[in-house]
Design a protein around this motif. Sequence first.
Motif, mmCIF file in Angstrom:
data_model
loop_
_atom_site.group_PDB
_atom_site.id
_atom_site.type_symbol
_atom_site.label_atom_id
_atom_site.label_comp_id
_atom_site.label_asym_id
_atom_site.label_seq_id
_atom_site.Cartn_x
_atom_site.Cartn_y
_atom_site.Cartn_z
ATOM 1 N N LEU A 94 20.993 42.252 -1.963
ATOM 2 C CA LEU A 94 19.626 41.825 -1.618
ATOM 3 C C LEU A 94 18.781 41.640 -2.880
ATOM 4 N N LYS A 95 18.992 42.520 -3.868
ATOM 5 C CA LYS A 95 18.255 42.405 -5.132
ATOM 6 C C LYS A 95 18.657 41.142 -5.876
ATOM 7 N N SER A 96 19.964 40.870 -5.890
ATOM 8 C CA SER A 96 20.462 39.654 -6.533
ATOM 9 C C SER A 96 19.909 38.418 -5.830
ATOM 10 N N GLN A 97 19.865 38.474 -4.497
ATOM 11 C CA GLN A 97 19.329 37.352 -3.719
ATOM 12 C C GLN A 97 17.849 37.136 -4.032
ATOM 13 N N ALA A 98 17.089 38.240 -4.137
ATOM 14 C CA ALA A 98 15.659 38.138 -4.450
ATOM 15 C C ALA A 98 15.439 37.571 -5.846
ATOM 16 N N LYS A 99 16.288 38.021 -6.802
ATOM 17 C CA LYS A 99 16.185 37.523 -8.184
ATOM 18 C C LYS A 99 16.457 36.031 -8.252
ATOM 19 N N GLN A 100 17.525 35.608 -7.565
ATOM 20 C CA GLN A 100 17.887 34.194 -7.572
ATOM 21 C C GLN A 100 16.808 33.353 -6.885
ATOM 22 N N LYS A 101 16.189 33.936 -5.861
ATOM 23 C CA LYS A 101 15.121 33.233 -5.144
ATOM 24 C C LYS A 101 13.925 32.994 -6.067
ATOM 25 N N ASN A 102 13.556 34.022 -6.836
ATOM 26 C CA ASN A 102 12.441 33.896 -7.781
ATOM 27 C C ASN A 102 12.776 32.912 -8.901
ATOM 28 N N LYS A 103 14.022 32.991 -9.371
ATOM 29 C CA LYS A 103 14.447 32.078 -10.437
ATOM 30 C C LYS A 103 14.475 30.644 -9.921
ATOM 31 N N PHE A 104 14.876 30.496 -8.659
ATOM 32 C CA PHE A 104 14.909 29.175 -8.022
ATOM 33 C C PHE A 104 13.510 28.543 -8.016
ATOM 34 N N LYS A 105 12.505 29.362 -7.689
ATOM 35 C CA LYS A 105 11.120 28.877 -7.683
ATOM 36 C C LYS A 105 10.678 28.460 -9.084
ATOM 37 N N GLU A 106 11.092 29.255 -10.084
ATOM 38 C CA GLU A 106 10.744 28.916 -11.471
ATOM 39 C C GLU A 106 11.406 27.600 -11.905
ATOM 40 N N LEU A 107 12.668 27.439 -11.504
ATOM 41 C CA LEU A 107 13.392 26.215 -11.871
ATOM 42 C C LEU A 107 12.800 24.980 -11.192
ATOM 43 N N LEU A 108 12.283 25.181 -9.974
ATOM 44 C CA LEU A 108 11.696 24.056 -9.241
ATOM 45 C C LEU A 108 10.366 23.604 -9.830
ATOM 46 N N ALA A 109 9.651 24.537 -10.470
ATOM 47 C CA ALA A 109 8.288 24.250 -10.936
ATOM 48 C C ALA A 109 8.253 23.058 -11.903
ATOM 49 N N TYR A 110 9.123 23.069 -12.919
ATOM 50 C CA TYR A 110 9.091 22.011 -13.939
ATOM 51 C C TYR A 110 9.504 20.643 -13.381
ATOM 52 N N PRO A 111 10.650 20.542 -12.678
ATOM 53 C CA PRO A 111 11.005 19.234 -12.097
ATOM 54 C C PRO A 111 9.955 18.701 -11.124
ATOM 55 N N CYS A 112 9.352 19.594 -10.332
ATOM 56 C CA CYS A 112 8.320 19.156 -9.376
ATOM 57 C C CYS A 112 7.097 18.618 -10.109
ATOM 58 N N PHE A 113 6.757 19.266 -11.234
ATOM 59 C CA PHE A 113 5.637 18.787 -12.042
ATOM 60 C C PHE A 113 5.937 17.386 -12.595
ATOM 61 N N ILE A 114 7.173 17.200 -13.093
ATOM 62 C CA ILE A 114 7.561 15.889 -13.645
ATOM 63 C C ILE A 114 7.536 14.820 -12.551
ATOM 64 N N LEU A 115 8.048 15.167 -11.387
ATOM 65 C CA LEU A 115 8.082 14.211 -10.275
ATOM 66 C C LEU A 115 6.663 13.811 -9.855
ATOM 67 N N THR A 116 5.777 14.797 -9.794
ATOM 68 C CA THR A 116 4.371 14.516 -9.452
ATOM 69 C C THR A 116 3.725 13.634 -10.513
ATOM 70 N N PHE A 117 4.044 13.932 -11.776
ATOM 71 C CA PHE A 117 3.513 13.144 -12.883
ATOM 72 C C PHE A 117 3.997 11.693 -12.815
#
Length: 328
Positions: A94-117
């Motif tokens: 569950l801890k690993s899943q939570a960590k990956q979930k948070n990292k997933f959100k971080e990874l999405l932030a930059y591509p989403c910003f570029i796509l919006t731009f």
Amino acid sequence: MVKKLTLEQKAEALLIISKLLKNGFSLSQSIKCLRLLNDRNNVFEKIHQDLQAGQMISQSLQHLKLPSVVFNQLMIAQQHGKMELALEQTGLLLKSQAKQKNKFKELLAYPCFILTFLLTILIGMKIYIVPQLEVAGGSKNIDLFLKLLLLSLALGMVAIILMAVQIRKKSDYQKALALVKIPIIGKIYLSFYQFLILQGLGMQLASGMNFFDICEVNSRFQKDSIQAHLAQKFVTGVTTGKDLLKMIDDEKLLPPQLKVILQAGESGPQLAQDLLLMSELKFEETRRHLKKALNLVQPILFGVIAVVIVVTYLLVLLPIYGMMKGMS
């Protein structure tokens, strides 16, 4: 006040209880420690009250709102003296899943910003640049591309929301079957369910239970949970003359290795040991699949962005090149 715990907080709670139990603390003392660490949330107060009332720890932990498949697994573990191990391994996953979930959100932030731009640039080009250059058909092409891009994004989001709603409505067993079919993350869920099923079977066999005893106990679990559904399915199948190995082959949530282990003809403690060993391998496999899925996310998103960039350049530069060619 009862606040909903995050996945990471639930995982930490399970790991802390496991560590304290291993260090010789009683269940009551372990929960008291958690009450002190989380004095703003009375979830652990409720767990402590249940323990004082004579309930098992696996029953008391229902206040953590764990998935039923995990809740059932903890019940099996406590009945067979493997509570510390089950708490630790479930907490780690569950801890690993939570960590990956948070990292997933971080990874999405930059591509989403570029796509919006990029979308902003496309709109700006359509409104300001293309009219000034008087490129024939340029505005219409950008309009069409924008509509296609926005429609694709909207349809993708709607499809994900509808799929999530449909899955939530299903029973735990049907939900599991749906989740293991999802591309990329399906393998994570499959190895996770297989780990829990094999670990439960191994612990029950190690305590001296036979196949029918295990099915009888598991069938009393929460209705439509994975363990209860499998128990009822296999008891019904065997009593009606179906081949056990064929049923294992047909069951999507059971690993093919289970059939191989049973075909080896082992029984009793040796069979239990083999199943527990296989569950450990599935535990590690789940963690590997989590990391692998996370590593795929950003390259896929950047691939989509690269396509958008290339198409954007083509939409603007090709008409300009055609206009310059006509002038020459």
